[in-house]
Motif scaffolding. Structure first.
Motif, PDB file in Angstrom:
ATOM      1  N   UNK A  60      -5.269 -12.821   5.746  1.00 12.91           N
ATOM      2  CA  UNK A  60      -5.003 -12.032   4.540  1.00 12.91           C
ATOM      3  C   UNK A  60      -4.817 -10.572   4.973  1.00 12.91           C
ATOM      4  N   UNK A  61      -3.628 -10.089   4.673  1.00  7.17           N
ATOM      5  CA  UNK A  61      -3.331  -8.718   5.099  1.00  7.17           C
ATOM      6  C   UNK A  61      -3.935  -7.719   4.128  1.00  7.17           C
ATOM      7  N   UNK A  62      -4.222  -6.564   4.645  1.00  9.22           N
ATOM      8  CA  UNK A  62      -4.726  -5.527   3.740  1.00  9.22           C
ATOM      9  C   UNK A  62      -3.618  -5.086   2.778  1.00  9.22           C
ATOM     10  N   UNK A  63      -4.004  -4.931   1.574  1.00  4.02           N
ATOM     11  CA  UNK A  63      -3.031  -4.472   0.565  1.00  4.02           C
ATOM     12  C   UNK A  63      -3.623  -3.312  -0.207  1.00  4.02           C
ATOM     13  N   UNK A  64      -3.776  -2.189   0.470  1.00  2.00           N
ATOM     14  CA  UNK A  64      -4.386  -1.059  -0.220  1.00  2.00           C
ATOM     15  C   UNK A  64      -3.395  -0.418  -1.191  1.00  2.00           C
ATOM     16  N   UNK A  65      -3.899   0.261  -2.186  1.00  2.00           N
ATOM     17  CA  UNK A  65      -3.044   0.932  -3.160  1.00  2.00           C
ATOM     18  C   UNK A  65      -2.382   2.174  -2.562  1.00  2.00           C
ATOM     19  N   UNK A  66      -3.015   2.700  -1.534  1.00  2.00           N
ATOM     20  CA  UNK A  66      -2.499   3.945  -0.975  1.00  2.00           C
ATOM     21  C   UNK A  66      -1.308   3.723  -0.055  1.00  2.00           C
ATOM     22  N   UNK A  67      -1.013   2.478   0.245  1.00  2.00           N
ATOM     23  CA  UNK A  67       0.091   2.199   1.164  1.00  2.00           C
ATOM     24  C   UNK A  67       1.051   1.207   0.529  1.00  2.00           C
ATOM     25  N   UNK A  68       2.293   1.333   0.945  1.00  3.97           N
ATOM     26  CA  UNK A  68       3.344   0.428   0.488  1.00  3.97           C
ATOM     27  C   UNK A  68       3.781  -0.400   1.687  1.00  3.97           C
ATOM     28  N   UNK A  69       3.801  -1.724   1.491  1.00  7.78           N
ATOM     29  CA  UNK A  69       4.254  -2.604   2.563  1.00  7.78           C
ATOM     30  C   UNK A  69       5.747  -2.830   2.375  1.00  7.78           C
ATOM     31  N   UNK A  70       6.506  -2.331   3.339  1.00 10.56           N
ATOM     32  CA  UNK A  70       7.961  -2.438   3.233  1.00 10.56           C
ATOM     33  C   UNK A  70       8.449  -3.791   3.692  1.00 10.56           C
ATOM     34  N   UNK A  71       7.854  -4.303   4.744  1.00  7.76           N
ATOM     35  CA  UNK A  71       8.264  -5.619   5.220  1.00  7.76           C
ATOM     36  C   UNK A  71       7.161  -6.181   6.096  1.00  7.76           C
ATOM     37  N   UNK A  72       7.256  -7.447   6.302  1.00  4.23           N
ATOM     38  CA  UNK A  72       6.281  -8.089   7.185  1.00  4.23           C
ATOM     39  C   UNK A  72       6.988  -9.180   7.962  1.00  4.23           C
ATOM     40  N   UNK A  97       3.378  -8.317  11.966  1.00  2.66           N
ATOM     41  CA  UNK A  97       3.803  -6.908  11.977  1.00  2.66           C
ATOM     42  C   UNK A  97       4.158  -6.500  10.561  1.00  2.66           C
ATOM     43  N   UNK A  98       3.520  -5.461  10.061  1.00  3.61           N
ATOM     44  CA  UNK A  98       3.783  -4.943   8.720  1.00  3.61           C
ATOM     45  C   UNK A  98       4.310  -3.505   8.853  1.00  3.61           C
ATOM     46  N   UNK A  99       5.398  -3.243   8.187  1.00  8.34           N
ATOM     47  CA  UNK A  99       5.900  -1.872   8.122  1.00  8.34           C
ATOM     48  C   UNK A  99       5.396  -1.264   6.827  1.00  8.34           C
ATOM     49  N   UNK A 100       4.705  -0.160   6.957  1.00  2.89           N
ATOM     50  CA  UNK A 100       4.031   0.415   5.800  1.00  2.89           C
ATOM     51  C   UNK A 100       4.391   1.884   5.669  1.00  2.89           C
ATOM     52  N   UNK A 101       4.148   2.371   4.508  1.00  7.72           N
ATOM     53  CA  UNK A 101       4.371   3.788   4.256  1.00  7.72           C
ATOM     54  C   UNK A 101       3.304   4.254   3.271  1.00  7.72           C
ATOM     55  N   UNK A 102       2.777   5.428   3.562  1.00 12.42           N
ATOM     56  CA  UNK A 102       1.705   5.954   2.721  1.00 12.42           C
ATOM     57  C   UNK A 102       2.279   6.462   1.413  1.00 12.42           C
ATOM     58  N   UNK A 103       1.531   6.294   0.368  1.00 16.16           N
ATOM     59  CA  UNK A 103       1.980   6.725  -0.952  1.00 16.16           C
ATOM     60  C   UNK A 103       1.569   8.151  -1.276  1.00 16.16           C
TER      61      UNK A 103
END
Lengths: 631, 249
Positions: A60-72, A97-103
């Motif tokens: 289970x990947x982390x899904x924080x509100x502060x980050x946006x997961x662009x792709x995995x 591999x998850x590509x993320x971006x901070x909100x």
């Protein structure tokens, strides 16, 4: 009764546990990021690694509100190690591999990932991220930092010490790949966006910068309807590539696969120093197919290029076009030519740089050669986006006289941005021999310039026309600036001199008349003079009547005698007159002549018809009477 | 050129007076400078000779050719006109003059109004010839009258007749000479030198510009006032231009 069945079951369960325990214990489960300090516009990579996961393991990947997961994405690698005589060791690595971006900016935490298998749960460590607003340039060490090698635990593993076959690939990748490093995925239009890139951010004046405009898309494109290129103030631009059809190419940007389409590629040559701006480009793009498609408008990023001035110490007159790498050469159609035949001289400037704006050095020829204005041809051959080619200036040279002439060496100074130094491209002097024509046409020193003719027959005849600048005069006839005759000093005095002379004579006569005493003698002389004048009047009557002629002669003689004798003689007889003459001391011969003249006059008046010879004699005798009286 | 020749030429340039041999040497030196395309040195040599009184059509012609090679159209035409006024003629002068005029920017359109009778007569006759004719008839007439007075009566009438005839002949030649003097004193021709010479309607700086002329155009200077001259183009167009923009031939 013995409960053997339950005992076997417990034993089996224990055996299974013993078997399973080492397997669960060997599981590695961790997560890492490629950087710990990012910007809100940056995409970073979170890698969750499970080594030897159980078959039913769930991550289970982390899904924080502060980050946006662009792709995995997920990948699994399996390796086998053969060691000694023991059994082979099989290791399985599953990587997510998850590509993320901070909100938002701030110090944010990526929560732990969770691994669930066989009812058991494992968690990774949370990761703290420092997020700043905008874009944060990744430090080189951090940017190149790779996630922990999952095979790092393989001692002497198959990949552990092998050289990376692609280690040098980065240095050989084309320029466009390097350009892609600057690509940032815009927030909101991450599926389809427009990006402009330049290959260099800092150049010299006149050095080429290549601007590329790409579409990055993760959706299907139908067409590009309109492209507005950026304003390029301060640049001389040349088209390098302008595709007519969309040709996609797979590229991965920050781990995200995109299909890129080149729209335009232009070579820019800055013509002034400073920070020059390349404004944003715009494009209208239709996505999808047929009725499902829709049109979107995209605006690219603006760019800035730092343009450095050419370093000091260069040759005088080096322009911004004289930057690059150049070779200069001179081609002459023939070095021995007959008078009247044209010679084609090509000045060829070849190399890399702003070919269409560079000016080759002008051909200088001796005055005996006439050179016509050149025609210029360009041939641009871009090589890996680099503008290069040749510019040829073709001169038509016509000799105006025979002899041997030298086309002097030409020089083309330029600045080479690669070496950062000024260089000079040179040609060698060319000797040109002009001979008399086959028809015996000799050289004309009057600089008759041949006419460029196209007619074949005329070309053989060496047509000479009298056009062109005539040469100097080699002999000079030095003269003072000539004044008009009337302006010369002598003119006015000479013109006035006759008037002055007449005036002077008149004045002299007047003065003399005033100064002289009018005594009796002078009066008598005047009377004698009047008598002579009367005799002169009588001469005019020689052809007239006898009485008038002889009367006039008699009056003249008598007036003369009165003037000389100082007494009136009119009315005297001939004897009385003779006595008076005798008393006055007149000699006998003169007295005799007086008597003869007076008697001849009497006879002539009263006996007309005298001959002309007689009249002539009377005149001579009367004149003889008057002459020599004062002696 | 050897160093000795260079020193000699430099010494000559500094002198206030040149002998004919020195002038010829300078002339040849200027010609060599022209052949080497050192037009500035050639021009300096010719102008030095002119300033020392070594004029003539050949010097003016060479100076004009040098100016034309330099592209100074105004001064080229001026030198050619001066060469022609100094008695210069020949196909080379005509050809270079034509070439200079062909390069002129201005094209004068329209026929010139007919010139007054006096000016036409003056342009059709030689001033020096008229001056010599008048002087000869005038002096000879008085000489014959003097002879008449000296001669004895009876055979001297012919002297009086000849004298009177000669004096009578000196009257029209004198009138023609007077016309030449008047035209010479009142009519001045010039060549435009300024790159752009504005001719205004009045001799004031803020006056309206009537037209512009460019180097090489031959104009007639009608009158002067202040720093302005009234110029007339060959087609009769007139305007006030700054005096520095033209040079009298």
């Amino acid at each position: 009764m013995r409960r053997t069945g339950s005992g076997h079951a417990a034993l089996a369960a224990l055996a299974l546990l013993l078997v399973a325990m080492p397997a669960w214990a060997s599981i590695e489960f961790y997560q890492t990021t490629d950087r710990t300090e990012v910007g809100t516009e940056d995409v970073f990579q979170l890698t969750v690694v499970v080594v030897d996961p159980p078959d039913n393991a769930q991550v289970q990947f982390p899904s924080p509100e502060d980050f946006e997961v662009l792709s995995s994405s997920q990948s699994t690698q399996r390796s086998i190690e053969m060691s000694g005589g023991g059994p082979p060791v099989i290791q399985t690595v599953r990587k997510h591999v998850l590509l993320m971006r901070a909100n938002r900016p701030g110090t944010l935490t990526i929560p732990p990932a969770v691994l669930t298998a066989d009812g058991r749960t494992r968690r990774t460590e949370p990761i703290k991220m420092t997020v700043r607003r905008g874009h944060v340039e990744p430090p080189r060490s951090q940017a190149s930092r790779q996630p922990p090698d999952p095979f790092r635990n393989f001692p002497g593993g198959p990949f552990g010490r092998m050289p990376d076959p692609f280690a040098g690939e980065e240095n050989e990748e084309p320029d466009d790949r390097r350009q892609q490093e600057d690509v940032r995925i815009p927030r909101g239009d991450s599926d389809l966006f427009l990006r402009a890139t330049v290959d260099k951010k800092q150049v010299y004046v006149g050095e080429q910068v290549t601007l590329s405009l790409y579409i990055y898309s993760r959706v299907d494109l139908s067409s590009v309807d309109a492209v507005t290129m950026p304003k390029l103030e301060g640049f001389w631009s040349e088209d390098v590539e302008s595709p007519t059809q969309l040709t996609g190419e797979q590229r991965v940007v920050n781990g995200i696969p995109y299909r890129t389409y080149l729209l335009r590629r232009r070579a820019l040559f800055p013509v002034k120093s400073g920070t020059l701006s390349v404004t944003a480009a715009e494009a209208d793009i239709t996505t999808g197919f047929l009725f499902a498609g829709h049109r979107v408008h995209r605006v690219s990023n603006a760019l800035e290029v730092e343009v450095k001035p050419l370093p000091p110490g260069g040759p005088k007159g080096v322009s911004s076009a004289q930057v690059g790498q150049w070779d200069l050469s001179l081609e002459v159609s023939q070095t021995r030519v007959e008078l009247g035949q044209p010679v084609t001289v090509k000045v060829i400037l070849e190399g890399a740089g702003n070919v269409k704006n560079v000016t080759p050095p002008r051909l200088e020829v001796p005055p005996a050669l006439k050179v016509y204005d050149p025609t210029t041809t360009d041939k641009v051959m871009p090589d890996k986006w680099r503008i290069q080619g040749r510019r040829v200036q073709e001169y038509l040279v016509m000799a105006q006289r025979t002899g041997t002439f030298t086309l002097p060496a030409l020089e083309f100074p330029y600045f080479d941005p690669r070496t950062g130094r000024y260089e000079v491209a040179r040609t060698e002097p060319v000797e040109l021999t002009v001979e008399p024509g086959a028809g015996g046409v000799s050289s004309s020193p009057a600089t008759a310039a041949p006419q460029h003719v196209t007619d074949a027959a005329a070309e053989q005849k060496n047509v000479l026309t009298a056009s062109g600048l005539r040469t100097l005069r080699y002999q000079a006839r030095f003269e003072e600036p000539a004044a008009a005759v009337w302006q010369r000093p002598f003119f006015v005095p000479v013109v006035l001199s006759p008037l002055g002379l007449m005036l002077l004579l008149g004045l002299v006569g007047l003065v003399r008349g005033r100064l002289s005493n009018p005594d009796e003698g002078s009066r008598n002389r005047q009377r004698a003079k009047a008598a002579r004048k009367r005799l002169a009047e009588a001469e005019k009557l020689r052809e007239g009547s006898s009485s008038a002629f002889y009367g006039e002669v008699e009056k003249a003689v008598l007036n003369f005698l009165e003037a000389r004798l100082h007494a009136p003689v009119g009315g005297l007889t001939r004897d009385a007159l003779d006595a008076k003459l005798t008393a006055a001391g007149v000699d006998a011969e003169r007295r005799q002549r007086v008597r003869f003249v007076l008697e001849a006059c009497d006879a002539g008046r009263f006996a007309p018809g005298a001959e002309a010879a007689a009249r002539e004699r009377i005149l001579d005798d009367a004149a003889a009477v008057m002459e020599g009286w004062d002696k | 050129m050897s160093a000795i020749t260079a020193i000699l030429v430099a010494t000559l340039l500094g002198q206030a007076y040149y002998s004919p041999e020195e002038a010829q040497l300078l002339f040849q030196q200027a010609n060599e400078s022209y052949l080497k395309q050192d037009y500035a040195a050639a021009r300096e040599g010719y102008e030095k000779l002119l300033s020392r009184g070594f004029g003539g059509p050949d010097i003016h012609y060479n100076l004009g050719t040098t100016y034309l090679s330099q592209g100074d159209l105004g001064r080229a035409v001026l030198a050619f006109e001066r060469s022609r006024r100094a008695g210069g003629e020949g196909p080379d002068l005509d050809a270079n003059m034509s070439m200079a005029r062909a390069q002129q920017l201005d094209k004068v359109v329209g026929a010139a109004p007919e010139e007054p009778f006096v000016q036409r007569v003056v342009s059709a006759t030689s001033g020096n010839l008229v001056a010599w004719l008048f002087l000869g008839t005038w002096l000879a007439g008085f000489a014959f009258l003097l002879l008449f007075r000296v001669l004895r009566p009876g055979n001297r009438a012919w002297a009086a007749v000849v004298g009177v005839l000669l004096l009578a002949a000196s009257v029209p030649s004198g009138a023609l000479l007077a016309a030449h003097v008047w035209v010479h004193e009142t009519l001045h021709e010039a060549v435009v030198l300024a790159p752009t010479l504005r001719a205004r309607e009045f001799p004031k700086e803020d006056a309206k510009v009537a037209f512009e002329v460019h180097p090489g155009l031959k104009v007639r200077v009608m009158e002067e006032t202040g720093r302005y001259v009234r110029i007339r183009l060959p087609n009769g167009l007139e305007g006030w231009a700054e005096r520095e923009g033209v040079a009298e031939i």
